[in-house]
Design an enzyme around this catalytic site. Structure first.
Site, mmCIF file in Angstrom:
data_model
loop_
_atom_site.group_PDB
_atom_site.id
_atom_site.type_symbol
_atom_site.label_atom_id
_atom_site.label_comp_id
_atom_site.label_asym_id
_atom_site.label_seq_id
_atom_site.Cartn_x
_atom_site.Cartn_y
_atom_site.Cartn_z
ATOM 1 N N TYR A 133 0.914 -1.275 0.076
ATOM 2 C CA TYR A 133 0.072 0.024 -0.239
ATOM 3 C C TYR A 133 1.000 1.208 -0.132
ATOM 4 O O TYR A 133 1.667 1.567 1.065
ATOM 5 C CB TYR A 133 -0.758 -0.064 1.254
ATOM 6 C CG TYR A 133 -2.202 1.006 1.235
ATOM 7 C CD1 TYR A 133 -2.236 1.949 0.155
ATOM 8 C CD2 TYR A 133 -2.945 1.312 2.414
ATOM 9 C CE1 TYR A 133 -3.347 2.928 0.295
ATOM 10 C CE2 TYR A 133 -3.779 2.007 2.394
ATOM 11 C CZ TYR A 133 -4.011 2.860 1.560
ATOM 12 O OH TYR A 133 -4.926 4.110 1.444
ATOM 13 N N LYS A 161 -1.021 -1.211 -4.370
ATOM 14 C CA LYS A 161 -2.114 -0.176 -4.450
ATOM 15 C C LYS A 161 -1.485 1.309 -4.473
ATOM 16 O O LYS A 161 -0.778 1.422 -3.335
ATOM 17 C CB LYS A 161 -3.163 -0.358 -3.127
ATOM 18 C CG LYS A 161 -4.103 0.709 -3.143
ATOM 19 C CD LYS A 161 -4.988 0.638 -1.668
ATOM 20 C CE LYS A 161 -6.014 1.880 -1.872
ATOM 21 N NZ LYS A 161 -6.862 1.933 -0.425
#
Length: 290
Positions: A133, A161
């Site tokens: 992330y 992400k």
């Protein structure tokens, strides 16, 4: 596993302030019925930092059951800014979780060599594939394309992400030369269409709690090479995402979901405050007209 639109579910609260598990389950089925490729539990949109350990367990257990029944992947957010605690959290994941969404270490702000060492240590022990992330405006840590490409070569690191607040040079660099089996998911709603156009596999899209079918259609249009349709959808969905993020996520989103009868209250937990009526009304109009 990481293609298409994955919805990071909000956590609905009852009037008593407790997590409303029934409404949570209803919303999960709703977004899957609308075509979502998978669910993401315990993300930023789910107010994970404001949930107790018991509440987090309820969220995960509910999502595991739903995703197993619907045969879709479940990605679970695993927080931690040091390696030892993150390893412990990964090992505690129950069966039925497909992947773990792990932020770049925050607050400590290691070097990029430290980021690599952190994720490689996690990858050696994790029971499920990892999704990095990358969200520097929350972590205070910038990570370049070369670092992400290096991490993506590990068989247990499945994707990233990507949420840098722009379509930046590192995004272009990374998408131009991806490791085999490594997926890029857009994590900033306003930029999902441009990143899909550049070759991203999909997105983890908070706004898709609300307009799931339209985001699914957007991803499908880019994948099919229908640029005219994709541009039209992307321009409209950009306006929706911009309206939903006029106040801190997920406050406006919860307000619209409440107005639409999908959750029992628009409540959030401190230090977040409910969105203003004007912001909610504007986002609702952008989403549904009127």
């Amino acid at each position: 596993m990481l293609t298409g639109i994955h919805v990071p579910l909000i956590t609905p609260f009852a009037a008593s302030g407790a997590v409303d598990a029934q409404s949570f389950e209803k919303l999960a089925h709703h977004v899957l019925d609308q075509g979502a490729s998978g669910l993401v539990a315990l993300g930023t949109t789910g107010e994970v930092a404001a949930l107790s350990a018991e509440e987090r367990a309820v969220v995960i257990e509910t999502c595991v059951r739903i995703c197993a029944g619907r045969d879709v992947p479940l990605t679970v957010g695993v927080s931690g800014n040091d390696t030892r605690s993150t390893i412990a959290a990964l090992r505690a994941l129950p069966g039925g979780v497909t992947a773990a969404l792990v932020p770049v270490p925050y607050f400590l702000r290691p070097s990029e060599r430290g980021v690599i060492a952190h994720f490689e240590a996690l990858a050696e022990v994790t029971p499920v594939p990892l999704v990095v992330y990358h969200i520097p405006y929350r972590t205070g840590q910038q990570v370049g394309a070369a670092t992400l490409r290096h991490l993506g070569a590990h068989p247990m690191i499945a994707g990233v992400k990507y949420a840098t607040g722009s379509v930046d040079q590192d995004a272009l660099d990374l998408l131009a030369d991806l490791p085999t089996g490594f997926d890029v998911l857009c994590g900033d709603d306003p930029f999902v269409s441009p990143l899909l156009a550049l070759g991203a596999s999909g997105g983890i899209v908070a706004s898709a709690n609300l307009a799931t079918d339209r985001f699914v259609a957007l991803a499908q249009a880019w994948q099919a090479g229908d640029a005219e349709r994709a541009r039209e959808l992307g321009q409209r969905l950009f306006k929706l995402s911009a309206a939903l993020f006029t106040e801190p996520n997920p406050t406006v989103l919860k307000g619209v979901l409440h107005v639409r009868g999908l959750i029992p209250t628009a409540d959030v937990r401190l230090p977040l405050l409910p969105a203003s009526a004007a912001s909610v009304a504007h986002a609702d109009t952008v989403a549904f007209g009127g």
